[in-house]
Design a protein around this motif. Structure first.
Motif, mmCIF file in Angstrom:
data_model
loop_
_atom_site.group_PDB
_atom_site.id
_atom_site.type_symbol
_atom_site.label_atom_id
_atom_site.label_comp_id
_atom_site.label_asym_id
_atom_site.label_seq_id
_atom_site.Cartn_x
_atom_site.Cartn_y
_atom_site.Cartn_z
ATOM 1 N N GLN A 84 19.229 5.809 -2.346
ATOM 2 C CA GLN A 84 19.137 6.042 -0.894
ATOM 3 C C GLN A 84 17.715 6.473 -0.510
ATOM 4 O OE1 GLN A 84 21.593 5.579 1.683
ATOM 5 N NE2 GLN A 84 19.678 5.783 2.828
ATOM 6 N N ASP A 85 17.119 7.323 -1.334
ATOM 7 C CA ASP A 85 15.749 7.791 -1.050
ATOM 8 C C ASP A 85 14.769 6.614 -1.019
ATOM 9 O OD1 ASP A 85 13.393 9.693 -1.082
ATOM 10 O OD2 ASP A 85 13.127 8.701 -3.027
ATOM 11 N N LEU A 127 22.669 -1.880 -6.482
ATOM 12 C CA LEU A 127 24.128 -1.830 -6.629
ATOM 13 C C LEU A 127 24.509 -1.045 -7.885
ATOM 14 C CD1 LEU A 127 26.695 -2.938 -5.221
ATOM 15 C CD2 LEU A 127 26.603 -4.880 -6.800
ATOM 16 N N THR A 128 23.786 -1.279 -8.973
ATOM 17 C CA THR A 128 24.059 -0.552 -10.219
ATOM 18 C C THR A 128 23.843 0.949 -10.011
ATOM 19 O OG1 THR A 128 23.339 -2.484 -11.464
ATOM 20 C CG2 THR A 128 23.468 -0.419 -12.685
ATOM 21 N N LEU A 129 22.739 1.296 -9.350
ATOM 22 C CA LEU A 129 22.468 2.724 -9.109
ATOM 23 C C LEU A 129 23.545 3.335 -8.207
ATOM 24 C CD1 LEU A 129 18.578 2.682 -8.615
ATOM 25 C CD2 LEU A 129 19.831 3.660 -10.557
ATOM 26 N N MET A 130 23.968 2.571 -7.198
ATOM 27 C CA MET A 130 24.960 3.100 -6.250
ATOM 28 C C MET A 130 26.333 3.276 -6.902
ATOM 29 S SD MET A 130 23.396 3.884 -3.515
ATOM 30 C CE MET A 130 24.749 4.286 -2.397
ATOM 31 N N GLN A 131 26.552 2.592 -8.028
ATOM 32 C CA GLN A 131 27.820 2.766 -8.748
ATOM 33 C C GLN A 131 27.684 3.814 -9.847
ATOM 34 O OE1 GLN A 131 28.415 -1.323 -9.838
ATOM 35 N NE2 GLN A 131 29.463 -1.830 -7.918
ATOM 36 N N ASN A 169 0.809 -1.220 0.000
ATOM 37 C CA ASN A 169 0.000 0.000 0.000
ATOM 38 C C ASN A 169 0.845 1.275 0.000
ATOM 39 O OD1 ASN A 169 -2.640 -1.228 0.058
ATOM 40 N ND2 ASN A 169 -1.988 -2.044 2.036
ATOM 41 N N TYR A 170 2.105 1.122 -0.437
ATOM 42 C CA TYR A 170 2.983 2.290 -0.558
ATOM 43 C C TYR A 170 3.252 2.534 -2.035
ATOM 44 C CZ TYR A 170 3.710 1.796 4.458
ATOM 45 O OH TYR A 170 3.511 1.728 5.811
ATOM 46 N N PRO A 171 3.409 3.810 -2.438
ATOM 47 C CA PRO A 171 3.613 4.126 -3.857
ATOM 48 C C PRO A 171 5.030 3.809 -4.344
ATOM 49 C CG PRO A 171 3.626 6.144 -2.541
ATOM 50 C CD PRO A 171 3.332 5.016 -1.591
ATOM 51 N N THR A 172 5.194 3.702 -5.663
ATOM 52 C CA THR A 172 6.499 3.418 -6.273
ATOM 53 C C THR A 172 6.839 4.524 -7.280
ATOM 54 O OG1 THR A 172 5.274 1.932 -7.772
ATOM 55 C CG2 THR A 172 6.538 0.902 -6.013
ATOM 56 N N PRO A 173 7.248 5.699 -6.780
ATOM 57 C CA PRO A 173 7.464 6.841 -7.682
ATOM 58 C C PRO A 173 8.734 6.771 -8.529
ATOM 59 C CG PRO A 173 7.953 7.468 -5.408
ATOM 60 C CD PRO A 173 7.355 6.091 -5.355
ATOM 61 N N THR A 174 9.753 5.996 -8.150
ATOM 62 C CA THR A 174 11.003 6.023 -8.942
ATOM 63 C C THR A 174 11.465 4.611 -9.315
ATOM 64 O OG1 THR A 174 12.668 5.793 -7.157
ATOM 65 C CG2 THR A 174 11.747 8.008 -7.520
ATOM 66 N N TRP A 175 12.360 4.532 -10.279
ATOM 67 C CA TRP A 175 12.917 3.236 -10.690
ATOM 68 C C TRP A 175 13.646 2.560 -9.525
ATOM 69 C CZ3 TRP A 175 12.598 -0.847 -13.439
ATOM 70 C CH2 TRP A 175 13.680 -1.732 -13.517
ATOM 71 N N ALA A 216 23.129 11.598 -8.748
ATOM 72 C CA ALA A 216 21.652 11.604 -8.754
ATOM 73 C C ALA A 216 21.111 10.181 -8.598
ATOM 74 C CB ALA A 216 21.148 12.230 -10.056
ATOM 75 N N GLN A 217 21.792 9.212 -9.211
ATOM 76 C CA GLN A 217 21.345 7.817 -9.090
ATOM 77 C C GLN A 217 21.548 7.301 -7.672
ATOM 78 O OE1 GLN A 217 23.648 6.447 -12.485
ATOM 79 N NE2 GLN A 217 21.772 5.826 -13.538
ATOM 80 N N ARG A 218 22.662 7.663 -7.075
ATOM 81 C CA ARG A 218 22.911 7.236 -5.689
ATOM 82 C C ARG A 218 21.867 7.831 -4.744
ATOM 83 N NH1 ARG A 218 28.265 7.888 -7.230
ATOM 84 N NH2 ARG A 218 28.464 9.927 -6.216
#
Ligand code: ACO
Length: 311
Positions: A183-184, A169-173, A111-117, A177-179
Motif C-alpha cells: 500500500q505504501d 498481489l503476492t504481497l497483498m496475500q 526521478n523517484y526513489p525505490t526504497p522497498t521491494w 507488514a507485506q500488505r
C-alpha cells in the motif's frame, strides 16, 4: 518544389497513412519527432536504474531472473527508439551527449526513489500500466519507424505490467507488514504515474500540432482518464486503496473526478529538481565513460575486419 512536397505530405497525413524516412517532411514535423522519440528513448534507458537498483536484492532466484529480463527489455526498447530517431538525421552520439550533459528531457517518473521491494510491483503495475495506455495509440503514429518500434515495445510492456501486478498481489496475500509495504508503494507511485501523461491539455504546448500530424492520437488528459478507468477495478482485485479520497466516477460529466494534481511537482521534476534527477544523470554519465574502452575496442575490431576484407 516545396509546395508540391508539402501537398504530398499533407495527403499522406490526411489518408492516415505513413511517412517513411525517405519521404519529404516539414522541418517542424521532423523536429517534433526527434524531440519525442529521443525523450522516449532516454526514458527507457534512465528507466533501467530504479529497478536495476533491486536486481541483487530481489527476494528469490525467480524474482531476480524476471527482474533482470525486464530491465534488459528496457535497454532493448531504448535501442529500438534510438534507431527510429536516427532515421530522422540525428546521431546516437548527439542524443547521448544531450542526455549525459543533462540537456535532454526524459520521463519525470524515473526521478523517484525505490526504497522497498514493493516498489518493483508498483512500478510494473502503475508505471508500465501508464506507459501502455500512452503507447498503444502510438503504434498508429504517422511516422513508420516509430509506430513499428512501438508495436514490439507494447507487447513487452504488457508483460511488465502483469509482472508488477503479480508482485503486488503476492504481497497483498502475505503478512500485515507485506500488505502495508504494498500500500505504501502504491501511495507513493500513484500521483507520479498520473503525471507521466504530461501537463493538463490547456497547458500542453505540443499536443494540438502533434495530434494534427497523427503522432499523438489522444490528449494528455484523455489518456490520463483512460488510465484511471483501468486502475480502479484492478485496485479492487488487489485490495489496495488508490490514495485519492475525491476519486469517483462523475456520471454527468462522464469522467473520473479526482483531486487536483500537483502540477508544481511535475514542473519541478521536469526542470531537473526531482529527488533523483542528479543521481540518474550522473550514473548514466559514469556508465558512458566507463564503457569508452568497449566502444573503442569494437571500433578497432570493425576497422581490422574491414581491412582484412578489403585485403
Ligand atoms: N516527464 C518529463 N517531461 C514531460 C512529461 C513528463 N511526464 N510530460 C510532458 N513533458 C514535457 C514534454 O516533453 C514537453 O517538453 P518539450 O516541449 O521541451 O519537449 C513539455 O513537457 C510540454 O508537454 P506536452 O506539450 O504535453 O508534450 P508532448 O506533446 O510531447 O506530450 C508526452 C508529452 C505525452 C510524454 C509525449 O511526449 C509522449 O507520448 N511521449 C512518448 C512516450 C514516452 O516518452 N514515455 C516515456 C515514459 S514511459 C516508459 O518509458 C516506460
Amino acid at each position: 518544389d516545396e509546395a508540391a512536397e508539402q501537398a504530398a505530405f499533407d495527403a499522406i497525413i490526411e489518408a492516415d497513412s505513413r511517412i517513411e524516412p525517405r519521404d519529404w517532411m516539414p522541418a517542424a514535423y521532423r523536429k517534433t519527432l526527434i524531440r519525442q522519440i529521443s525523450q522516449h528513448a532516454h526514458s527507457e534507458i534512465i528507466g533501467m536504474q530504479p529497478e536495476g537498483n533491486w536486481i541483487s536484492r530481489a527476494p528469490s532466484l525467480k524474482r531476480k531472473a524476471i527482474l533482470m529480463a525486464k530491465v534488459q527489455d528496457e535497454a532493448g526498447h531504448g535501442l529500438y527508439l534510438y534507431s527510429a530517431a536516427q532515421t530522422l538525421g540525428i546521431t546516437r552520439d548527439e542524443m547521448t551527449e544531450q542526455l549525459i550533459e543533462g540537456r535532454a528531457k526524459y520521463s519525470s517518473i524515473f526521478n523517484y526513489p525505490t526504497p522497498t521491494w514493493a516498489d518493483m510491483g508498483a512500478i510494473g503495475w502503475l508505471v508500465d500500466g501508464a506507459a501502455i495506455c500512452n503507447q498503444v495509440p502510438l503504434c498508429r503514429a504517422s511516422y513508420g519507424p516509430y509506430g513499428r518500434a512501438m508495436v514490439r515495445i507494447c507487447k513487452e510492456e504488457s508483460f511488465h505490467q502483469r509482472q508488477g501486478f503479480e508482485i503486488l498481489l503476492t504481497l497483498m496475500q502475505g503478512s500485515a507488514a507485506q500488505r502495508e509495504m504494498a500500500q505504501d508503494a502504491v501511495d507513493r507511485w500513484y500521483w507520479p504515474s498520473l503525471m507521466m501523461f504530461g501537463p493538463p491539455d490547456e497547458a500542453s504546448p505540443n499536443s494540438a500540432q502533434s495530434m494534427a500530424w497523427n503522432i499523438k492520437r489522444f490528449s494528455n488528459d484523455d489518456l490520463r482518464q483512460r488510465f484511471i478507468g483501468m486502475l480502479v477495478p484492478q485496485a479492487e482485485v488487489l485490495g489496495v486503496t488508490l490514495p485519492d479520497p475525491e476519486l469517483r466516477w462523475d456520471e454527468e460529466a462522464q469522467r473520473w473526478h479526482t483531486s487536483e494534481i500537483d502540477w508544481t511537482e511535475l514542473q519541478e521534476v521536469i526542470a531537473g529538481r526531482g529527488a533523483m534527477n542528479a543521481e540518474r544523470t550522473r550514473n548514466r554519465r559514469t556508465a558512458h565513460e566507463d564503457g569508452a574502452w568497449v566502444r573503442e575496442a569494437a571500433a578497432e575490431y570493425a576497422r581490422k575486419q574491414q581491412l582484412r576484407e578489403t585485403g
